[in-house]
Motif scaffolding. Sequence first.
Motif, mmCIF file in Angstrom:
data_model
loop_
_atom_site.group_PDB
_atom_site.id
_atom_site.type_symbol
_atom_site.label_atom_id
_atom_site.label_comp_id
_atom_site.label_asym_id
_atom_site.label_seq_id
_atom_site.Cartn_x
_atom_site.Cartn_y
_atom_site.Cartn_z
ATOM 1 N N GLY A 69 0.793 -1.218 0.000
ATOM 2 C CA GLY A 69 0.000 0.000 0.000
ATOM 3 C C GLY A 69 0.823 1.264 0.000
ATOM 4 N N VAL A 70 2.121 1.168 0.276
ATOM 5 C CA VAL A 70 2.979 2.356 0.257
ATOM 6 C C VAL A 70 3.203 2.795 -1.188
ATOM 7 N N HIS A 71 3.087 4.101 -1.431
ATOM 8 C CA HIS A 71 3.351 4.620 -2.774
ATOM 9 C C HIS A 71 4.855 4.842 -2.885
ATOM 10 N N VAL A 72 5.543 3.855 -3.453
ATOM 11 C CA VAL A 72 7.001 3.855 -3.474
ATOM 12 C C VAL A 72 7.581 5.074 -4.188
ATOM 13 N N PRO A 73 7.052 5.499 -5.347
ATOM 14 C CA PRO A 73 7.643 6.687 -5.994
ATOM 15 C C PRO A 73 7.669 7.917 -5.093
ATOM 16 N N ALA A 74 6.618 8.122 -4.308
ATOM 17 C CA ALA A 74 6.598 9.266 -3.395
ATOM 18 C C ALA A 74 7.662 9.113 -2.316
ATOM 19 N N MET A 75 7.782 7.895 -1.758
ATOM 20 C CA MET A 75 8.791 7.647 -0.729
ATOM 21 C C MET A 75 10.191 7.861 -1.293
ATOM 22 N N MET A 76 10.433 7.399 -2.512
ATOM 23 C CA MET A 76 11.748 7.540 -3.113
ATOM 24 C C MET A 76 12.059 8.991 -3.471
ATOM 25 N N ARG A 77 11.019 9.755 -3.794
ATOM 26 C CA ARG A 77 11.231 11.177 -4.092
ATOM 27 C C ARG A 77 11.724 11.912 -2.848
ATOM 28 N N VAL A 78 11.121 11.604 -1.717
ATOM 29 C CA VAL A 78 11.578 12.219 -0.466
ATOM 30 C C VAL A 78 12.973 11.712 -0.118
ATOM 31 N N ALA A 175 -16.619 13.600 -2.039
ATOM 32 C CA ALA A 175 -16.110 12.281 -1.655
ATOM 33 C C ALA A 175 -14.588 12.315 -1.651
ATOM 34 N N LEU A 176 -13.994 11.544 -0.759
ATOM 35 C CA LEU A 176 -12.542 11.400 -0.698
ATOM 36 C C LEU A 176 -12.168 9.988 -1.133
ATOM 37 N N VAL A 177 -11.369 9.879 -2.179
ATOM 38 C CA VAL A 177 -10.802 8.594 -2.590
ATOM 39 C C VAL A 177 -9.411 8.515 -1.969
ATOM 40 N N GLY A 178 -9.268 7.648 -0.949
ATOM 41 C CA GLY A 178 -8.037 7.604 -0.175
ATOM 42 C C GLY A 178 -7.096 6.500 -0.595
ATOM 43 N N PRO A 179 -6.010 6.315 0.165
ATOM 44 C CA PRO A 179 -5.056 5.239 -0.107
ATOM 45 C C PRO A 179 -5.696 3.870 0.071
ATOM 46 N N PRO A 180 -4.975 2.813 -0.252
ATOM 47 C CA PRO A 180 -5.525 1.454 -0.126
ATOM 48 C C PRO A 180 -5.976 1.138 1.299
ATOM 49 N N PRO A 181 -6.889 0.180 1.455
ATOM 50 C CA PRO A 181 -7.422 -0.159 2.785
ATOM 51 C C PRO A 181 -6.347 -0.499 3.812
ATOM 52 N N GLU A 182 -5.273 -1.184 3.388
ATOM 53 C CA GLU A 182 -4.251 -1.583 4.356
ATOM 54 C C GLU A 182 -3.547 -0.365 4.966
ATOM 55 N N VAL A 183 -3.458 0.728 4.210
ATOM 56 C CA VAL A 183 -2.851 1.955 4.742
ATOM 57 C C VAL A 183 -3.719 2.522 5.861
ATOM 58 N N HIS A 184 -5.027 2.505 5.655
ATOM 59 C CA HIS A 184 -5.956 2.977 6.689
ATOM 60 C C HIS A 184 -5.960 2.030 7.893
ATOM 61 N N ARG A 186 -3.518 0.260 8.989
ATOM 62 C CA ARG A 186 -2.297 0.500 9.774
ATOM 63 C C ARG A 186 -2.363 1.836 10.506
ATOM 64 N N ARG A 187 -3.419 2.604 10.226
ATOM 65 C CA ARG A 187 -3.585 3.939 10.806
ATOM 66 C C ARG A 187 -2.362 4.804 10.504
ATOM 67 N N THR A 188 -1.949 4.766 9.248
ATOM 68 C CA THR A 188 -0.847 5.615 8.806
ATOM 69 C C THR A 188 -1.218 7.066 9.065
ATOM 70 N N ALA A 189 -0.303 7.812 9.675
ATOM 71 C CA ALA A 189 -0.628 9.155 10.156
ATOM 72 C C ALA A 189 -1.081 10.090 9.041
ATOM 73 N N SER A 190 -0.408 10.068 7.896
ATOM 74 C CA SER A 190 -0.758 10.997 6.822
ATOM 75 C C SER A 190 -2.179 10.763 6.331
ATOM 76 N N ALA A 191 -2.559 9.495 6.136
ATOM 77 C CA ALA A 191 -3.903 9.179 5.653
ATOM 78 C C ALA A 191 -4.949 9.543 6.696
ATOM 79 N N HIS A 192 -4.681 9.209 7.963
ATOM 80 C CA HIS A 192 -5.639 9.493 9.030
ATOM 81 C C HIS A 192 -5.864 10.989 9.184
ATOM 82 N N ARG A 193 -4.778 11.757 9.169
ATOM 83 C CA ARG A 193 -4.912 13.198 9.391
ATOM 84 C C ARG A 193 -5.588 13.887 8.212
ATOM 85 N N LEU A 194 -5.362 13.398 6.993
ATOM 86 C CA LEU A 194 -6.053 13.990 5.856
ATOM 87 C C LEU A 194 -7.555 13.727 5.940
ATOM 88 N N VAL A 195 -7.931 12.520 6.338
ATOM 89 C CA VAL A 195 -9.352 12.205 6.525
ATOM 90 C C VAL A 195 -9.947 13.111 7.598
#
Length: 323
Positions: A69-78, A175-184, A186-195
């Motif tokens: 569920g991690v968006h690897v291109p974004a992680m690699m950009r950082v 409507a919000l189309v969010g990251p994959p279910p597994e990201v939610h 795991r309660r990933t902070a970025s996804a949770h805070r955007l919601v």
Amino acid sequence: MVRITDVARRAGVSPSTVSYALSGKRPISAETRRRVEAAARELGYRRQSGALAHGGSNVLAVAAPLRTGVHVPAMMRVTQSVVTAARAYDHDVLLLTHEEGLTRAREPVPADALLVMDIGLHDPRLPLLRSLDRPCVLLGLPADPHGLTCVDLDYRAAGEACVHHLADLGHRTVALVGPPPEVHLRRTASAHRLVEGFTAAADHHGLASSVHPAVSAPDEAHRIADRLLRQHPALTAVVVHNAPLVEPLVTAFQQLGLRVPEDLSITAVCPDDPATITSVALPATELGTRAVALLMDKLHGTPVPEVTLLPPRLTERASTSHV
């Protein structure tokens, strides 16, 4: 505490030039070396002071677990921006991509400091991170940042910014189309805070809102778009926090007979800055630069804030309009 950036500013050179001049690792002109040494003496700078003395490896470790569920291109950009920023301080970067990679931080890993990515709200790594004997910075904001150093995009404000923009345009159902279910899950902070920000802003404006985790597969876009329209017939605006789906969803809605933006407005929070989509882009370069600067401050014993949140910048483009 005097930092290498202070010496660089006084001498009129880059931090990397200061590092090279004082370490002798690369050839520097005699005039530049004299200027750097004079600035260091005037400011009282000592290259191997404070926390640097504990290891002195000139290596930063980056824990970037490649979970589902991690968006690897974004992680690699950082990560790329971290590498670039680290080089300015004459540091290399060790990338730890396995889930268990962080446990090596207790072992004699040749790294002066640690940057940790993909942070959860109640991340199980936090007790370890608080107990480490080396400087650490989190790229993400857990529920309890006490005793930690965190830097991230203000995702809650990003969600709010998208909804405020759509509400100002007259939209009433979003409507919000969010990251994959597994990201939610795991309660990933970025996804949770955007919601959080999306929902709070929608409630503030009295909008009907819904959240839809989605698989990050472009060929799923048509099914996702069709489901959204069937479940929410009054839908006039969508916020997408799932980078691989941004452009495919625009195409899918158009194939279903909707005009963008005349019938449906679309905004995105994504690592890229799409040329035609109203969006909040992930400030990868600034995140990497800030994270490394915080690590260097901690290495030199300089106090740093617990939380640094970068404000979102929403760029309005042709994908949103008044209803």
